[in-house]
Write an enzyme that holds these catalytic residues in place. Structure first.
Site, short mmCIF file in Angstrom:
data_model
loop_
_atom_site.label_atom_id
_atom_site.label_comp_id
_atom_site.label_asym_id
_atom_site.label_seq_id
_atom_site.Cartn_x
_atom_site.Cartn_y
_atom_site.Cartn_z
N GLN A 78 0.41 -1.35 0.03
CA GLN A 78 0.04 -0.35 0.14
C GLN A 78 1.10 1.24 0.21
O GLN A 78 1.49 1.62 1.06
CB GLN A 78 -0.94 -0.38 1.09
N PHE A 79 1.42 1.53 -1.04
CA PHE A 79 2.03 2.94 -1.02
C PHE A 79 1.70 4.49 -1.01
O PHE A 79 1.94 5.24 -0.50
CB PHE A 79 2.29 3.31 -2.80
N THR A 80 0.31 4.00 -0.15
CA THR A 80 -0.17 5.36 0.09
C THR A 80 -0.04 5.75 1.12
O THR A 80 -0.65 6.80 1.89
CB THR A 80 -1.77 5.19 -0.38
#
Length: 151
Positions: A78-80
Protein backbone atom coordinates in the site's frame (compact mmCIF):
# COMPACT_ATOMS: atom_id res chain seq x y z
CA UNK A 1 8.79 1.00 5.79
CA UNK A 2 5.45 1.79 7.23
CA UNK A 3 3.01 -0.87 8.30
CA UNK A 4 -0.56 -0.79 9.51
CA UNK A 5 -1.19 -4.01 11.43
CA UNK A 6 -4.76 -5.01 12.14
CA UNK A 7 -5.82 -7.93 14.31
CA UNK A 8 -8.65 -9.57 12.40
CA UNK A 9 -11.29 -12.22 12.91
CA UNK A 10 -11.17 -12.66 9.13
CA UNK A 11 -9.78 -10.85 6.10
CA UNK A 12 -9.67 -11.27 2.35
CA UNK A 13 -8.30 -9.64 -0.78
CA UNK A 14 -10.27 -9.63 -4.02
CA UNK A 15 -8.93 -8.72 -7.47
CA UNK A 16 -11.23 -8.63 -10.50
CA UNK A 17 -14.03 -10.27 -8.48
CA UNK A 18 -11.76 -13.20 -7.54
CA UNK A 19 -10.63 -13.83 -3.96
CA UNK A 20 -6.83 -14.14 -4.06
CA UNK A 21 -6.20 -14.27 -0.30
CA UNK A 22 -8.37 -15.20 2.65
CA UNK A 23 -7.68 -15.91 6.31
CA UNK A 24 -9.54 -16.42 9.51
CA UNK A 25 -8.07 -15.23 12.83
CA UNK A 26 -4.76 -13.42 12.45
CA UNK A 27 -3.21 -10.24 11.05
CA UNK A 28 -3.78 -8.06 8.04
CA UNK A 29 -0.60 -6.08 7.32
CA UNK A 30 -0.72 -3.09 4.99
CA UNK A 31 2.87 -2.36 3.93
CA UNK A 32 4.24 0.87 2.46
CA UNK A 33 7.76 0.94 1.07
CA UNK A 34 9.93 4.02 0.53
CA UNK A 35 13.14 4.54 -1.46
CA UNK A 36 15.11 4.63 1.80
CA UNK A 37 14.07 1.16 2.98
CA UNK A 38 16.67 -1.59 3.33
CA UNK A 39 17.06 -5.24 4.24
CA UNK A 40 17.61 -4.07 7.82
CA UNK A 41 14.11 -2.54 7.81
CA UNK A 42 12.68 -5.82 6.51
CA UNK A 43 14.38 -7.89 9.21
CA UNK A 44 13.40 -5.55 12.04
CA UNK A 45 9.78 -5.04 10.94
CA UNK A 46 9.11 -8.71 10.26
CA UNK A 47 10.41 -9.74 13.66
CA UNK A 48 8.54 -6.89 15.38
CA UNK A 49 5.20 -7.83 13.79
CA UNK A 50 5.63 -11.56 14.42
CA UNK A 51 6.30 -10.89 18.10
CA UNK A 52 3.78 -8.08 18.73
CA UNK A 53 1.74 -9.06 21.77
CA UNK A 54 -1.68 -7.92 20.58
CA UNK A 55 -3.67 -11.14 21.02
CA UNK A 56 -5.56 -11.96 24.19
CA UNK A 57 -4.29 -14.50 26.70
CA UNK A 58 -6.46 -16.71 28.94
CA UNK A 59 -7.34 -13.61 31.00
CA UNK A 60 -8.23 -11.48 27.98
CA UNK A 61 -5.07 -9.37 28.32
CA UNK A 62 -3.16 -8.57 25.11
CA UNK A 63 -0.16 -10.67 26.01
CA UNK A 64 0.16 -13.13 23.11
CA UNK A 65 1.69 -12.80 19.65
CA UNK A 66 0.49 -14.24 16.36
CA UNK A 67 3.14 -16.91 16.92
CA UNK A 68 1.61 -17.83 20.28
CA UNK A 69 -1.88 -18.00 18.77
CA UNK A 70 -0.84 -19.80 15.56
CA UNK A 71 -2.65 -17.13 13.56
CA UNK A 72 -2.52 -16.49 9.84
CA UNK A 73 -1.53 -13.36 7.94
CA UNK A 74 -2.12 -11.42 4.77
CA UNK A 75 0.36 -8.77 3.58
CA UNK A 76 -0.89 -6.13 1.14
CA UNK A 77 1.33 -3.52 -0.51
CA UNK A 78 0.00 0.00 0.00
CA UNK A 79 2.04 2.90 -1.34
CA UNK A 80 -0.54 5.38 -0.01
CA UNK A 81 0.89 4.91 3.49
CA UNK A 82 3.62 7.30 2.34
CA UNK A 83 1.17 10.05 1.41
CA UNK A 84 2.30 13.57 2.22
CA UNK A 85 -0.72 15.75 2.99
CA UNK A 86 1.03 18.86 4.30
CA UNK A 87 0.37 21.00 1.24
CA UNK A 88 -2.97 21.27 -0.55
CA UNK A 89 -5.66 18.65 -0.70
CA UNK A 90 -4.10 16.22 -3.16
CA UNK A 91 -1.69 13.83 -1.42
CA UNK A 92 1.82 13.51 -2.78
CA UNK A 93 3.34 10.05 -2.99
CA UNK A 94 6.88 11.14 -3.79
CA UNK A 95 8.28 9.22 -0.77
CA UNK A 96 6.77 5.91 -1.97
CA UNK A 97 9.26 3.69 -3.76
CA UNK A 98 8.87 3.09 -7.48
CA UNK A 99 7.94 -0.50 -8.47
CA UNK A 100 11.50 -1.44 -9.49
CA UNK A 101 12.61 -0.77 -5.90
CA UNK A 102 9.40 -1.61 -4.06
CA UNK A 103 8.58 -5.00 -5.58
CA UNK A 104 11.85 -6.75 -4.56
CA UNK A 105 11.60 -5.24 -1.05
CA UNK A 106 7.94 -6.27 -0.75
CA UNK A 107 8.73 -9.82 -1.86
CA UNK A 108 11.71 -9.97 0.52
CA UNK A 109 9.50 -8.80 3.39
CA UNK A 110 6.88 -11.46 2.65
CA UNK A 111 9.58 -14.15 2.48
CA UNK A 112 11.15 -13.03 5.77
CA UNK A 113 7.73 -12.78 7.47
CA UNK A 114 6.95 -16.33 6.32
CA UNK A 115 10.22 -17.51 7.86
CA UNK A 116 9.49 -15.70 11.12
CA UNK A 117 5.95 -17.12 11.31
CA UNK A 118 6.91 -20.58 10.10
CA UNK A 119 3.99 -20.68 7.67
CA UNK A 120 2.78 -19.37 4.35
CA UNK A 121 1.72 -15.72 4.38
CA UNK A 122 -0.95 -14.81 1.88
CA UNK A 123 -0.65 -11.64 -0.19
CA UNK A 124 -2.46 -9.31 -2.46
CA UNK A 125 -0.95 -8.46 -5.85
CA UNK A 126 1.54 -5.61 -6.04
CA UNK A 127 0.11 -2.69 -8.02
CA UNK A 128 -3.30 -4.27 -8.57
CA UNK A 129 -6.62 -2.62 -7.80
CA UNK A 130 -7.53 -4.66 -4.74
CA UNK A 131 -10.60 -4.83 -2.59
CA UNK A 132 -9.56 -5.57 0.99
CA UNK A 133 -12.24 -6.80 3.35
CA UNK A 134 -11.68 -7.34 7.05
CA UNK A 135 -13.40 -7.79 10.34
CA UNK A 136 -11.14 -5.92 12.75
CA UNK A 137 -11.01 -7.78 16.06
CA UNK A 138 -11.01 -5.45 19.05
CA UNK A 139 -10.58 -3.20 17.15
CA UNK A 140 -6.81 -3.48 17.31
CA UNK A 141 -4.81 -1.41 14.82
CA UNK A 142 -1.09 -0.67 15.25
CA UNK A 143 1.01 1.62 13.06
CA UNK A 144 4.76 1.05 12.81
CA UNK A 145 7.34 3.12 10.93
CA UNK A 146 10.82 1.60 10.74
CA UNK A 147 12.28 5.10 10.67
CA UNK A 148 11.12 5.43 14.30
CA UNK A 149 12.54 2.15 15.58
CA UNK A 150 14.59 1.87 18.72
CA UNK A 151 16.73 -1.07 19.67
Amino acid sequence: MKAVIQRVSKASVTIDNKIVASISYGLLVLLGISDEDTQEDIEWLSKKIANLRIFGDENGVMNKSILDRDGNAIVVSQFTLHANTKKGNRPSYIKAAKPEIAIPLYEAFVEKFQQDLGKVVQTGEFGADMKVELLNDGPVTIIIDTKNKEY
